[in-house]
Design a protein around this motif. Structure first.
Motif, short mmCIF file in Angstrom:
data_model
loop_
_atom_site.label_atom_id
_atom_site.label_comp_id
_atom_site.label_asym_id
_atom_site.label_seq_id
_atom_site.Cartn_x
_atom_site.Cartn_y
_atom_site.Cartn_z
N TYR A 1 -10.36 29.02 1.48
CA TYR A 1 -9.72 28.88 0.17
C TYR A 1 -9.76 30.19 -0.62
O TYR A 1 -9.03 30.38 -1.58
CB TYR A 1 -10.40 27.78 -0.65
CG TYR A 1 -10.37 26.43 0.04
CD1 TYR A 1 -9.17 25.86 0.46
CD2 TYR A 1 -11.56 25.75 0.30
CE1 TYR A 1 -9.15 24.64 1.11
CE2 TYR A 1 -11.55 24.52 0.94
CZ TYR A 1 -10.34 23.97 1.35
OH TYR A 1 -10.32 22.77 1.99
N LYS A 2 -10.63 31.12 -0.21
CA LYS A 2 -10.75 32.40 -0.93
C LYS A 2 -9.83 33.48 -0.35
O LYS A 2 -9.75 34.57 -0.88
CB LYS A 2 -12.20 32.90 -0.85
CG LYS A 2 -13.18 31.99 -1.59
CD LYS A 2 -14.59 32.54 -1.49
CE LYS A 2 -15.56 31.62 -2.25
NZ LYS A 2 -16.95 32.06 -2.07
N LEU A 3 -9.16 33.17 0.75
CA LEU A 3 -8.31 34.17 1.41
C LEU A 3 -6.86 34.02 0.98
O LEU A 3 -6.38 32.91 0.73
CB LEU A 3 -8.40 34.01 2.93
CG LEU A 3 -9.76 34.33 3.56
CD1 LEU A 3 -9.74 33.95 5.04
CD2 LEU A 3 -10.11 35.80 3.41
N ASP A 4 -6.15 35.13 0.93
CA ASP A 4 -4.71 35.12 0.65
C ASP A 4 -3.98 34.98 1.99
O ASP A 4 -3.97 35.91 2.80
CB ASP A 4 -4.31 36.43 -0.04
CG ASP A 4 -2.82 36.48 -0.38
OD1 ASP A 4 -2.08 35.56 0.04
OD2 ASP A 4 -2.39 37.43 -1.04
N LEU A 5 -3.42 33.81 2.24
CA LEU A 5 -2.80 33.52 3.53
C LEU A 5 -1.27 33.48 3.45
O LEU A 5 -0.61 32.83 4.25
CB LEU A 5 -3.33 32.18 4.08
CG LEU A 5 -4.86 32.09 4.24
CD1 LEU A 5 -5.27 30.70 4.70
CD2 LEU A 5 -5.38 33.14 5.20
N LYS A 6 -0.72 34.17 2.47
CA LYS A 6 0.73 34.19 2.33
C LYS A 6 1.32 35.32 3.17
O LYS A 6 0.60 36.18 3.67
CB LYS A 6 1.13 34.41 0.86
CG LYS A 6 0.71 33.27 -0.07
CD LYS A 6 1.34 33.47 -1.44
CE LYS A 6 0.93 32.40 -2.42
NZ LYS A 6 -0.29 32.75 -3.16
N GLY A 7 2.66 35.33 3.29
CA GLY A 7 3.34 36.42 4.00
C GLY A 7 3.38 36.21 5.51
O GLY A 7 3.04 35.13 6.00
N GLU B 1 -3.50 24.87 5.08
CA GLU B 1 -3.88 25.76 3.98
C GLU B 1 -2.82 26.86 3.84
O GLU B 1 -2.44 27.25 2.74
CB GLU B 1 -5.28 26.35 4.21
CG GLU B 1 -5.73 27.34 3.15
CD GLU B 1 -5.72 26.80 1.71
OE1 GLU B 1 -5.74 27.62 0.77
OE2 GLU B 1 -5.69 25.55 1.50
N ILE B 2 -2.32 27.34 4.98
CA ILE B 2 -1.22 28.31 4.95
C ILE B 2 0.03 27.69 4.31
O ILE B 2 0.68 28.30 3.47
CB ILE B 2 -0.93 28.84 6.38
CG1 ILE B 2 -2.10 29.70 6.87
CG2 ILE B 2 0.38 29.63 6.44
CD1 ILE B 2 -2.07 30.06 8.34
N GLN C 1 -0.44 27.41 0.53
CA GLN C 1 -0.29 28.69 -0.17
C GLN C 1 1.17 29.16 -0.18
O GLN C 1 1.62 29.73 -1.15
CB GLN C 1 -1.21 29.74 0.46
CG GLN C 1 -2.68 29.43 0.24
CD GLN C 1 -3.58 30.63 0.53
OE1 GLN C 1 -3.13 31.77 0.54
NE2 GLN C 1 -4.85 30.36 0.75
N ARG C 2 1.88 28.88 0.89
CA ARG C 2 3.30 29.28 0.95
C ARG C 2 4.13 28.49 -0.07
O ARG C 2 5.14 28.98 -0.57
CB ARG C 2 3.87 29.04 2.35
CG ARG C 2 3.43 30.08 3.36
CD ARG C 2 4.14 29.93 4.70
NE ARG C 2 3.96 31.19 5.44
CZ ARG C 2 4.77 31.61 6.40
NH1 ARG C 2 5.81 30.89 6.75
NH2 ARG C 2 4.56 32.76 7.00
N SER D 1 2.98 27.25 -2.93
CA SER D 1 2.51 27.35 -4.33
C SER D 1 3.13 28.53 -5.06
O SER D 1 3.67 29.43 -4.44
CB SER D 1 0.98 27.47 -4.36
OG SER D 1 0.58 28.65 -3.71
#
Length: 246
Positions: free
Chosen positions: A185-191, A239-240, A243-244, A246
């Protein structure tokens, strides 16, 4: 829905399978057998990436479903493999940043089938598996995938670490699932992303892990320290997705 035959037995059927362009994952040949038809089969097998095993008659009898193997048994892919380029092209056609699942040493066909199914639902553009020490696209995998195998391409590569390096040049970065990592949950998994999942027993191999940019840990609140590999892949995939979106 029809699945291709998984096991092909006998000299002519195996030779015809090669000549028809079927993907033959593994070939079992009677040790010491060197006659013309067998030499032809070996010649065809060496053109591709078929793993060749020379075995005793007892082993062939054990593998045989018909009892008429004539010293030759082949395991074919239930479905054809894609290329890594095919997977990248799908992302491009959809105008989406690539989302690729990389599986290291998944040997259980039920796990691979479940992972293909989840990858499809999570919108992954494809899956990459290694040629050795991993299950291929068998009929069991196809059945467990519940049809997703028809829509989510699977590429088979010789070296996962090298493939990851090449994909990094295409702008992807890689996150690997491991208990030593940062809580997901603390990682940026976008892109553009590659999600790397290892087998339950061994996890992600050292060389592959070293190529990853981030290591993600799934919070474990119970009494045992791991999840089934396909469940871990599902949790991180969504989770990916979250984040995509949101």
């Amino acid at each position: 829905m029809r699945y291709e035959e998984l096991t092909i037995e006998g000299r002519n059927p195996v030779l015809e399978a090669f000549r028809a362009g079927k993907t033959v994952d593994r070939l079992f040949i009677l040790d010491g057998c060197q006659d013309g038809p067998v030499k032809s089969i070996l010649r065809e097998a060496k053109k591709g990436d078929t793993i060749i095993n020379f075995v005793k008659k007892e082993r062939l009898d054990q593998l045989s479903e018909t009892g008429k193997h004539q010293g030759v048994i082949a395991y074919t892919a239930a479905y054809d493999y894609a290329t890594v380029e095919d997977i990248l092209q799908i992302a491009k056609d959809k105008d989406e940043p690539p989302f690729i699942i990389v599986l290291d040493n998944i040997e259980d066909p039920h796990n691979l089938g479940a992972m293909i199914r989840t990858a499809n639902q999570a919108g992954a553009h494809g899956i990459i598996i290694p040629k050795r020490r991993a299950v291929g696209l068998t009929a069991t995998v196809a059945k467990v995938s519940a049809g997703a195998i028809n829509y989510t391409p699977v590429a088979k590569v010789t070296n996962l670490a090298v493939t990851i390096e090449e994909l990094k040049k295409e702008g992807l970065w890689f996150v690997c699932a491991d208990m030593d990592g940062e809580v997901m949950y603390k990682l940026d998994l976008k892109g553009p992303i590659g999600l790397v999942i290892g087998s339950e027993g061994e996890g992600v191999g050292r060389l592959v892990k070293e190529k990853c940019d981030f290591i993600a840990k799934i919070p474990m609140l119970g009494n045992i320290d791991s999840l089934n590999a396909s469940v871990a892949m599902g949790v991180l995939s969504y989770e990916i997705v979250r984040q995509r979106m949101s």
